[in-house]
Design an enzyme around this catalytic site. Sequence first.
Site, PDB file in Angstrom:
ATOM      1  N   GLU A 199      -7.181  -2.596   2.877  1.00 52.69           N
ATOM      2  CA  GLU A 199      -6.355  -1.471   3.369  1.00 52.69           C
ATOM      3  C   GLU A 199      -6.909  -0.247   4.940  1.00 52.69           C
ATOM      4  O   GLU A 199      -5.579  -0.286   5.523  1.00 52.69           O
ATOM      5  CB  GLU A 199      -6.750   0.552   2.489  1.00 52.69           C
ATOM      6  CG  GLU A 199      -6.588   1.967   2.838  1.00 52.69           C
ATOM      7  CD  GLU A 199      -7.466   2.821   1.877  1.00 52.69           C
ATOM      8  OE1 GLU A 199      -6.557   3.533   2.476  1.00 52.69           O
ATOM      9  OE2 GLU A 199      -7.747   2.629   0.949  1.00 52.69           O
TER      10      GLU A 199
ATOM     11  N   GLU B 241      -8.344  11.933  11.971  1.00 55.89           N
ATOM     12  CA  GLU B 241      -7.711  11.228  12.583  1.00 55.89           C
ATOM     13  C   GLU B 241      -7.104  11.734  13.852  1.00 55.89           C
ATOM     14  O   GLU B 241      -5.652  12.534  13.874  1.00 55.89           O
ATOM     15  CB  GLU B 241      -6.662  10.706  11.496  1.00 55.89           C
ATOM     16  CG  GLU B 241      -5.917   9.780  11.578  1.00 55.89           C
ATOM     17  CD  GLU B 241      -5.265   8.946  10.615  1.00 55.89           C
ATOM     18  OE1 GLU B 241      -4.466   8.264  10.579  1.00 55.89           O
ATOM     19  OE2 GLU B 241      -5.141   9.565   9.170  1.00 55.89           O
TER      20      GLU B 241
ATOM     21  N   GLU C  27     -12.306  10.521  -4.968  1.00 55.79           N
ATOM     22  CA  GLU C  27     -12.079  11.109  -3.649  1.00 55.79           C
ATOM     23  C   GLU C  27     -11.173  11.691  -3.101  1.00 55.79           C
ATOM     24  O   GLU C  27     -11.291  11.999  -2.026  1.00 55.79           O
ATOM     25  CB  GLU C  27     -11.586   9.047  -2.652  1.00 55.79           C
ATOM     26  CG  GLU C  27     -11.085   8.926  -1.625  1.00 55.79           C
ATOM     27  CD  GLU C  27     -10.310   8.024  -0.689  1.00 55.79           C
ATOM     28  OE1 GLU C  27      -9.742   7.840  -0.411  1.00 55.79           O
ATOM     29  OE2 GLU C  27     -10.685   6.988  -1.746  1.00 55.79           O
TER      30      GLU C  27
ATOM     31  N   LYS D 196       0.816  -0.911   0.272  1.00 56.39           N
ATOM     32  CA  LYS D 196       0.570  -0.200   0.213  1.00 56.39           C
ATOM     33  C   LYS D 196       0.694   0.794  -0.182  1.00 56.39           C
ATOM     34  O   LYS D 196       2.191   1.128   0.144  1.00 56.39           O
ATOM     35  CB  LYS D 196      -1.265  -0.282   0.920  1.00 56.39           C
ATOM     36  CG  LYS D 196      -1.755   1.504   1.195  1.00 56.39           C
ATOM     37  CD  LYS D 196      -2.276   1.477   2.751  1.00 56.39           C
ATOM     38  CE  LYS D 196      -3.202   2.922   3.139  1.00 56.39           C
ATOM     39  NZ  LYS D 196      -3.766   2.818   3.750  1.00 56.39           N
TER      40      LYS D 196
ATOM     41  N   LYS E  33     -12.869  14.450  -0.650  1.00 57.05           N
ATOM     42  CA  LYS E  33     -12.074  15.602   0.666  1.00 57.05           C
ATOM     43  C   LYS E  33     -11.671  16.390   0.344  1.00 57.05           C
ATOM     44  O   LYS E  33     -11.516  17.411   1.635  1.00 57.05           O
ATOM     45  CB  LYS E  33     -10.579  14.461   1.038  1.00 57.05           C
ATOM     46  CG  LYS E  33     -11.110  13.132   1.094  1.00 57.05           C
ATOM     47  CD  LYS E  33      -9.672  12.030   0.878  1.00 57.05           C
ATOM     48  CE  LYS E  33      -9.845  10.788   2.038  1.00 57.05           C
ATOM     49  NZ  LYS E  33      -8.661   9.523   1.443  1.00 57.05           N
TER      50      LYS E  33
END
Length: 436
Positions: free
Chosen positions: A282, A246, A416, A196, A420
């Site tokens: 992921e 986060e 995506e 990844k 965001k």
Amino acid sequence: MKTLNPVEGQRWVAGMMPLAAVDPLSGADSLGVPTVYWERPLAQEAAAGWGEAAVVEAAEAGQLPAVLTTLAATSLRWLGAVPDSLPGPWFGGIRFGATGLPDEAWAAHGVARWTLPEVLVWRTGSGLAVAAFAPEGRGGEDAVRSRLERVCARFSEAYRHARGGPVDLSQTSSRPEFEARVERALEAIASGQLQKVVLARAVDVEGPAPFDVVDVLARLREQNPRCATFLFRAPDGTCFLGATPETLCRVEGRVLETEALAGTAAPHQAEGLRGQDKDVREHEAVVRYILATLRGLAADVRADAEPQLLTLKNVVHLRTAIRAELREGVSAAQVVGALHPTPAVGGTPRERALSFLVEHEGLDRGWYAGPVGWVGPGRAHLMVGLRSARVRGSRARLFVGCGIVAGSIAEAEWRETEMKSLAVLRALGGGDVGRQ
């Protein structure tokens, strides 16, 4: 370590008073743009700081552990009662890491920059309080009392809402270049070099007039209540601000809270997110990394059995909460050094992913995706600097990213990042502006 004010071994005198107001940001009306700002609306946690009683900077990455350790060892002598809910008192951040394309616009923020404000206003259980800080020594106590009196006399009691209406923003970003980088990442994954990698891109925005960063902050917190809203203003006026969902780490003594946040969908696709193989893989890569890393630092590590959905205004993420009890003597600096960057913002294997980014991303992330927040004696709360922008005058550079794994599709990853970017674009006053 480079310091603008020597702090190692320095003692500080501090004082506090209750404040007749309801919102730390309302002080901007009389005190100007904050030097630092931090808010988690749902947790009723907010703080705004003005001025710089001291600043600690790192000139290179190798100095970061010493910087964080120095901040956590700050010695404060309070003139009166000691507050039990004071965030910080050091606020700042750390750049993401090495880059293959240095950007001088990040110079004022440096490798790391941490500020002890001259005055700090924060939310308590019963309202607001203000603290003032000055170096211990001749004149220190007088400076503290003078700053407290000045803030109490000038602070606005009004709640600070965003002002002004939508404005026209011009945007510049390159879809073909980004999608080409996604394809290169997929080639590296297919060859077995990577599992990844998280690719970021920049969106350059210009408004018709200088951005009112206080209004931008007000919009960010009102539109993103599940996120931590932040601002760090450098001496040249450059601001790094955003609303990030986060948590990197929250440390209270030996208690650590963190999370894995990876896997993304549009709000209308939320119910199917936990069934999407690409997003689950992921997410699991981040969970495995954090758990394995913390086992070297903590005796007791626990995680949610299944990821939950974190629903934000523009996107939905998979989230796994993780808790641990740190071993005796393990510091917040050690936690940050071990965790950052997680596969949620870098990739896995970590060092190969970071090398790929240096070679192929074509972007200086600066503080984007780096640790931002506050540090104090025995306590720290650091978020990952996502959904963020570097703002100066009428120009802003937004940063957005996405995780690439086997099965990723370049067009979908672009979409995506578009989703965001809306959080900051709307806060800048652009609304649902068109794309170029």
